[in-house]
Design a protein around this motif. Sequence first.
Motif, PDB file in Angstrom:
ATOM      1  N   ILE A   1      42.029  46.287  35.736  1.00 40.82           N
ATOM      2  CA  ILE A   1      42.471  45.858  37.059  1.00 40.82           C
ATOM      3  C   ILE A   1      42.082  44.397  37.204  1.00 40.82           C
ATOM      4  CG2 ILE A   1      42.014  45.970  39.536  1.00 40.82           C
ATOM      5  CD1 ILE A   1      41.912  48.906  39.420  1.00 40.82           C
ATOM      6  N   SER A   2      43.042  43.564  37.535  1.00 42.80           N
ATOM      7  CA  SER A   2      42.808  42.133  37.722  1.00 42.80           C
ATOM      8  C   SER A   2      42.962  41.786  39.198  1.00 42.80           C
ATOM      9  CB  SER A   2      43.817  41.333  36.886  1.00 42.80           C
ATOM     10  OG  SER A   2      43.558  39.956  36.974  1.00 42.80           O
ATOM     11  N   HIS A   3      41.933  41.170  39.765  1.00 43.74           N
ATOM     12  CA  HIS A   3      41.966  40.720  41.162  1.00 43.74           C
ATOM     13  C   HIS A   3      42.255  39.219  41.178  1.00 43.74           C
ATOM     14  CE1 HIS A   3      40.196  44.485  42.822  1.00 43.74           C
ATOM     15  NE2 HIS A   3      39.663  44.549  41.614  1.00 43.74           N
ATOM     16  N   ILE A   4      43.337  38.845  41.821  1.00 48.29           N
ATOM     17  CA  ILE A   4      43.804  37.454  41.823  1.00 48.29           C
ATOM     18  C   ILE A   4      43.913  36.967  43.258  1.00 48.29           C
ATOM     19  CG2 ILE A   4      45.679  35.907  41.139  1.00 48.29           C
ATOM     20  CD1 ILE A   4      46.364  37.984  38.944  1.00 48.29           C
ATOM     21  N   LYS A   5      43.456  35.746  43.494  1.00 51.60           N
ATOM     22  CA  LYS A   5      43.428  35.203  44.860  1.00 51.60           C
ATOM     23  C   LYS A   5      44.146  33.863  44.926  1.00 51.60           C
ATOM     24  CE  LYS A   5      40.176  33.880  48.546  1.00 51.60           C
ATOM     25  NZ  LYS A   5      38.734  33.776  48.907  1.00 51.60           N
TER      26      LYS A   5
ATOM     27  N   GLY B   1      50.478  28.280  46.440  1.00 55.93           N
ATOM     28  CA  GLY B   1      51.054  28.345  45.102  1.00 55.93           C
ATOM     29  C   GLY B   1      50.053  28.266  43.964  1.00 55.93           C
ATOM     30  N   GLU B   2      48.748  28.151  44.280  1.00 49.87           N
ATOM     31  CA  GLU B   2      47.715  28.066  43.248  1.00 49.87           C
ATOM     32  C   GLU B   2      46.791  29.277  43.339  1.00 49.87           C
ATOM     33  OE1 GLU B   2      45.604  24.413  43.096  1.00 49.87           O
ATOM     34  OE2 GLU B   2      47.409  23.177  43.238  1.00 49.87           O
ATOM     35  N   PHE B   3      46.470  29.860  42.176  1.00 48.91           N
ATOM     36  CA  PHE B   3      45.734  31.121  42.141  1.00 48.91           C
ATOM     37  C   PHE B   3      44.553  31.030  41.186  1.00 48.91           C
ATOM     38  CE2 PHE B   3      49.984  32.009  43.539  1.00 48.91           C
ATOM     39  CZ  PHE B   3      49.864  33.051  44.451  1.00 48.91           C
ATOM     40  N   GLN B   4      43.606  31.951  41.368  1.00 47.79           N
ATOM     41  CA  GLN B   4      42.490  32.133  40.450  1.00 47.79           C
ATOM     42  C   GLN B   4      42.220  33.627  40.294  1.00 47.79           C
ATOM     43  OE1 GLN B   4      39.135  29.998  42.087  1.00 47.79           O
ATOM     44  NE2 GLN B   4      39.658  28.103  40.995  1.00 47.79           N
ATOM     45  N   ILE B   5      41.705  33.993  39.120  1.00 50.44           N
ATOM     46  CA  ILE B   5      41.266  35.370  38.902  1.00 50.44           C
ATOM     47  C   ILE B   5      39.829  35.465  39.399  1.00 50.44           C
ATOM     48  CG2 ILE B   5      40.871  37.199  37.208  1.00 50.44           C
ATOM     49  CD1 ILE B   5      42.868  35.689  35.383  1.00 50.44           C
ATOM     50  N   THR B   6      39.580  36.337  40.357  1.00 53.66           N
ATOM     51  CA  THR B   6      38.243  36.442  40.942  1.00 53.66           C
ATOM     52  C   THR B   6      37.425  37.595  40.360  1.00 53.66           C
ATOM     53  OG1 THR B   6      39.102  37.805  42.757  1.00 53.66           O
ATOM     54  CG2 THR B   6      39.033  35.408  43.096  1.00 53.66           C
ATOM     55  N   ASP B   7      38.087  38.584  39.768  1.00 54.76           N
ATOM     56  CA  ASP B   7      37.357  39.721  39.236  1.00 54.76           C
ATOM     57  C   ASP B   7      38.267  40.523  38.322  1.00 54.76           C
ATOM     58  OD1 ASP B   7      35.217  41.491  38.885  1.00 54.76           O
ATOM     59  OD2 ASP B   7      35.847  42.763  40.546  1.00 54.76           O
ATOM     60  N   GLU B   8      37.686  41.106  37.281  1.00 64.94           N
ATOM     61  CA  GLU B   8      38.403  42.045  36.426  1.00 64.94           C
ATOM     62  C   GLU B   8      37.460  43.149  35.999  1.00 64.94           C
ATOM     63  OE1 GLU B   8      42.153  39.647  34.499  1.00 64.94           O
ATOM     64  OE2 GLU B   8      40.329  39.785  33.287  1.00 64.94           O
TER      65      GLU B   8
ATOM     66  N   VAL C   1      46.821  41.117  44.186  1.00 62.80           N
ATOM     67  CA  VAL C   1      46.957  39.707  44.529  1.00 62.80           C
ATOM     68  C   VAL C   1      46.766  39.511  46.035  1.00 62.80           C
ATOM     69  CG1 VAL C   1      48.414  37.651  44.334  1.00 62.80           C
ATOM     70  CG2 VAL C   1      48.632  39.510  42.645  1.00 62.80           C
ATOM     71  N   SER C   2      45.816  38.646  46.395  1.00 68.15           N
ATOM     72  CA  SER C   2      45.553  38.324  47.800  1.00 68.15           C
ATOM     73  C   SER C   2      46.074  36.926  48.101  1.00 68.15           C
ATOM     74  CB  SER C   2      44.041  38.379  48.079  1.00 68.15           C
ATOM     75  OG  SER C   2      43.522  39.658  47.800  1.00 68.15           O
ATOM     76  N   TYR C   3      46.845  36.802  49.187  1.00 64.26           N
ATOM     77  CA  TYR C   3      47.488  35.536  49.542  1.00 64.26           C
ATOM     78  C   TYR C   3      46.793  34.869  50.731  1.00 64.26           C
ATOM     79  CZ  TYR C   3      51.229  37.057  46.440  1.00 64.26           C
ATOM     80  OH  TYR C   3      51.940  37.457  45.347  1.00 64.26           O
TER      81      TYR C   3
END
Length: 204
Positions: free
Chosen positions: A58-62, A67-74, A86-88
């Motif tokens: 499970i990949s948590h992406i913020k 338009g710019e994202f980072q992976i915060t947790d996996e 994905v959180s916007y």
Amino acid sequence: MAVIKKGLVIRKVKHIGISGAFIMALGGAGVLFTGCNKGGNQEEEYSYEEVSYTKGVISHIKEVKPGEFQITDEESVPASDAKAIVSYLDGHTDTLSVETSKALIDKEIANSGTQYHSSGLSSMLLYGGMGYMLGSMMGNNRIAQQRAAYPNNAGFYGSPAAYNKAQAAQQDVSASRSVRTVKSRPTNSRSGFMGARGSRSSGG
């Protein structure tokens, strides 16, 4: 327990007097067979490897800027639970299945070519745990090659701690790998083309 499977190319072909050949690919499982035409010997054996993983990611992406994202947790989870969350910036959240994630990655690679990497959502999917699953576990050569061309993926994670946790999760997934060798006969044999001759299992 859900298992992600892929087939690999033939390990061994036993045949006398091949006068022709055919190749049949089973797209869903990625299983590739090679064999002979109807003139072949009835004692031919076909074998292939079936590689299974019982864990996924499970990949948590913020979204951190428009338009710019980072992976915060996996984290590692049962394979059937693999997804990207994905959180916007506007507060809403999307859950992307493995199939949806693959479609987004494939589209971006097709549009951007071999040097593709950015801070967009598709990059997070490609270079994070989802891309690892699709490239390594599911045998998607195009995604695997794209990741190999840009191996330094630490910058896609929000922090060193998130990156280190992701590496541990991917190692956990890799440790869940098992291999089964399946043997079968062609249609003109006594057992039929998919008649299993035997199998063996091994962890990897």
